[in-house]
Every structure is written in structure tokens, then in C-alpha cells.
Enzyme design. Sequence first.
Site, short mmCIF file in Angstrom:
data_model
loop_
_atom_site.label_atom_id
_atom_site.label_comp_id
_atom_site.label_asym_id
_atom_site.label_seq_id
_atom_site.Cartn_x
_atom_site.Cartn_y
_atom_site.Cartn_z
N ASN A 11 28.38 40.82 40.81
CA ASN A 11 27.49 41.36 41.83
C ASN A 11 28.30 41.49 43.12
O ASN A 11 28.63 40.47 43.74
CB ASN A 11 26.31 40.39 42.01
CG ASN A 11 25.44 40.73 43.19
OD1 ASN A 11 25.54 41.82 43.76
ND2 ASN A 11 24.57 39.80 43.57
N TRP A 12 28.60 42.71 43.50
CA TRP A 12 29.44 42.92 44.69
C TRP A 12 28.64 42.80 45.98
O TRP A 12 29.21 42.87 47.07
CB TRP A 12 30.12 44.30 44.62
CG TRP A 12 31.21 44.39 43.59
CD1 TRP A 12 31.55 43.46 42.65
CD2 TRP A 12 32.12 45.50 43.40
NE1 TRP A 12 32.60 43.92 41.89
CE2 TRP A 12 32.97 45.16 42.33
CE3 TRP A 12 32.27 46.74 44.03
CZ2 TRP A 12 33.97 46.02 41.86
CZ3 TRP A 12 33.27 47.59 43.57
CH2 TRP A 12 34.11 47.23 42.50
N LYS A 13 27.34 42.64 45.87
CA LYS A 13 26.47 42.54 47.06
C LYS A 13 26.78 43.68 48.04
O LYS A 13 27.08 44.78 47.61
CB LYS A 13 26.60 41.17 47.72
CG LYS A 13 26.44 40.02 46.72
CD LYS A 13 26.17 38.71 47.38
CE LYS A 13 26.19 37.60 46.33
NZ LYS A 13 25.61 36.38 46.77
N HIS A 97 16.99 39.18 42.58
CA HIS A 97 18.03 38.30 43.13
C HIS A 97 17.42 37.47 44.26
O HIS A 97 16.55 37.95 45.00
CB HIS A 97 19.20 39.14 43.64
CG HIS A 97 20.39 38.30 43.96
ND1 HIS A 97 20.50 37.61 45.14
CD2 HIS A 97 21.51 38.03 43.25
CE1 HIS A 97 21.65 36.94 45.13
NE2 HIS A 97 22.28 37.17 44.00
N GLU A 99 18.43 36.76 47.06
CA GLU A 99 18.54 37.38 48.40
C GLU A 99 17.45 38.42 48.59
O GLU A 99 16.94 38.60 49.70
CB GLU A 99 19.96 37.96 48.57
CG GLU A 99 20.97 36.84 48.78
CD GLU A 99 22.36 37.13 48.24
OE1 GLU A 99 22.74 38.29 48.08
OE2 GLU A 99 23.09 36.13 47.99
N GLU A 169 19.73 31.46 38.31
CA GLU A 169 20.56 31.29 39.50
C GLU A 169 19.89 30.31 40.46
O GLU A 169 19.04 30.71 41.27
CB GLU A 169 20.75 32.62 40.22
CG GLU A 169 21.46 33.67 39.39
CD GLU A 169 22.22 34.66 40.28
OE1 GLU A 169 23.43 34.74 40.13
OE2 GLU A 169 21.60 35.31 41.11
N GLY A 175 26.49 31.23 46.57
CA GLY A 175 27.31 31.44 47.76
C GLY A 175 27.56 30.16 48.55
O GLY A 175 28.01 30.22 49.69
N SER A 215 28.00 30.23 42.30
CA SER A 215 29.36 29.75 42.55
C SER A 215 30.18 29.57 41.27
O SER A 215 30.90 28.58 41.13
CB SER A 215 29.32 28.45 43.37
OG SER A 215 28.67 28.70 44.61
N GLY A 236 29.02 36.26 42.02
CA GLY A 236 28.97 36.92 43.32
C GLY A 236 30.34 36.92 43.98
O GLY A 236 31.18 37.78 43.72
N GLY A 237 30.58 35.93 44.82
CA GLY A 237 31.81 35.87 45.61
C GLY A 237 33.09 36.13 44.81
O GLY A 237 33.93 36.95 45.22
C1 PEP Z 1 25.07 35.94 43.04
O1 PEP Z 1 25.12 36.63 44.06
O2 PEP Z 1 24.34 36.29 42.11
C2 PEP Z 1 25.90 34.74 42.98
C3 PEP Z 1 25.77 33.95 41.96
O3 PEP Z 1 26.78 34.54 44.02
P1 PEP Z 1 27.97 33.44 44.07
O4 PEP Z 1 28.74 33.57 42.77
O5 PEP Z 1 28.80 33.82 45.25
O6 PEP Z 1 27.32 32.11 44.21
#
Ligand code: PEP
Length: 252
Positions: A11-13, A97, A99, A169, A175, A215, A236-237
Site C-alpha cells: 500500500n503506497w498510501k 483501511h 486511515e 491490521e 505505521g 509494520s 505500508g511503509g
Molecule cells: C498499511 O498501511 O496497511 C500498513 C500496514 O502500514 P505499515 O506497514 O507502515 O504499518
Amino acid sequence: MMMRRSLIAGNWKMHTTDTEARELALAVAGNCLGVAERDVLLAPPFTVLGSVSECLKDTGILVGVQNVCWQEKGAFTGEISPTMVKAAGGVAAIVGHSERRQIFLETDELINRRVVGGLSFGLMMILCIGETREQRESGVTFAVLEKQLRGGLAGVQAKDMASIVIAYEPVWAIGTGLTASKEQAQEAHAFIRRLIAEMYEKDLAGQLRILYGGSVKPTNVDELMAQPDIDGALVGGAALDAEAFGRIVAYK
Ligand code: PEP
């Protein structure tokens, strides 16, 4: 045990301009060569979906989006339709998600419209669910997961469940650098699978892919993926770092 094909989704957000996206997509493709036994999916921002699809054609890497509307076209300012996603090379959509839920106040009801709409246009729908830290600490994790799962999947027929992927999640792990322990993640995934068996049937639940997100990094992916009910990751990151993402895709 039922064999499920693993899926690693990035997920590049809200990151990458067109030039950056092309560069990252090509670097990811280079780092994912030879991992044919797993599905890999990138979900870039809408503005670069077409470019990323073009860069990845013939690589086997799938492309998707981070949200989608339930309607094909019309007066839905700010939204993108499933048809537009498909025309730009997308095959999947992440919905629900945390967010979207927390910052944009998307409810289970709204997310459910996205799920049902996306399915009706043939998209693979990745439904994210997860508890906050306060919810975990007050002991309501499973109640929250059940509400989000039942709400998000309302009206989804058993025949469409092959196009559903669930992403567990925990909000406190997204994050933050905090990761659920392998035991915490496995416990939640097993709960989700049991609930799906109850809502639908056991075989269908056995085929459902449940991803862990929060993460995920090269240093923790191996132990998470070794859990019997974890079928992949939503990243994500680390998905913005082609080398780290390649290592995650190639988990042992
Ligand atoms: C996400 O955005 O779905 C996510 C899991 O982010 P991160 O890996 O940065 O925690």
C-alpha cells in the site's frame, strides 16, 4: 491443511509522483523476479495507477487501488469507479483501511457499499479490519473484528467470497513500528477464519486469504508468515523501499 496462495500487497498510501512511481515499480519488479509461487500486488495512488500498470505489464505483479466507489459513473465528486480502475489496469481495491475509517470517518456501512460495488465489477476486494489500542486494552478486540467483518461483508454471497481477501491490521501496529506478536496475529486470524466459517461455510473459510498488516518488515515477516492462518501481508511503509519489499515478498 488447505493450501492457500500467499499474497503480498504493498500500500503506497499518498506517496509518489509519476516519475517516482515508475522508478519504484520497476525496482520492485526487479526485486520480485523468481517468486512465482506468490501473488504480489501494488496499490499506488490513483494518479499513477496507469503508469504503474504499464511498467508492470508482463511481470505478473498485480496492480490495485487504495479505495473505490460502488458506482460506475455519476455525481460522486472525489471518487473513482471500478470501471476506471479496471481501464487503468487495476484488478483489486483495498477498502476499509484504518486511515479511511479514522481520518475520513468511513463507516462499516459505507465500506460495505464499496465492497459490494467493487465485487459486482469483478474487482478483488481487500477488506481491512482491526482494533485500536484502546479497544485491545479494554478486551473488545474480537467484538470489534466481528462487527467490522459482518458489517463489511453484509450481503456478500458465498459465490463472491473467492474475490474477497481480509486484511487484519491492528490499528496500533500501523505505521508505528509496533507489530502484533505472531501469537496475537495468529489468534486474530484464526478468529476471523472461524467467524467466516460460521457466516458461510468451513470450506470457503479454508480457502479465504487473510493477510496481516502492521509494520511488516524484512526482520519480522518470516515468523509472521509461518503462522498457519496468516496467508500474506499488507505492507505500508516498507512497500516504498524496493529492497525491503523484495525481501518481504521472498519471505522464508
Ligand atoms: C498499511 O498501511 O496497511 C500498513 C500496514 O502500514 P505499515 O506497514 O507502515 O504499518
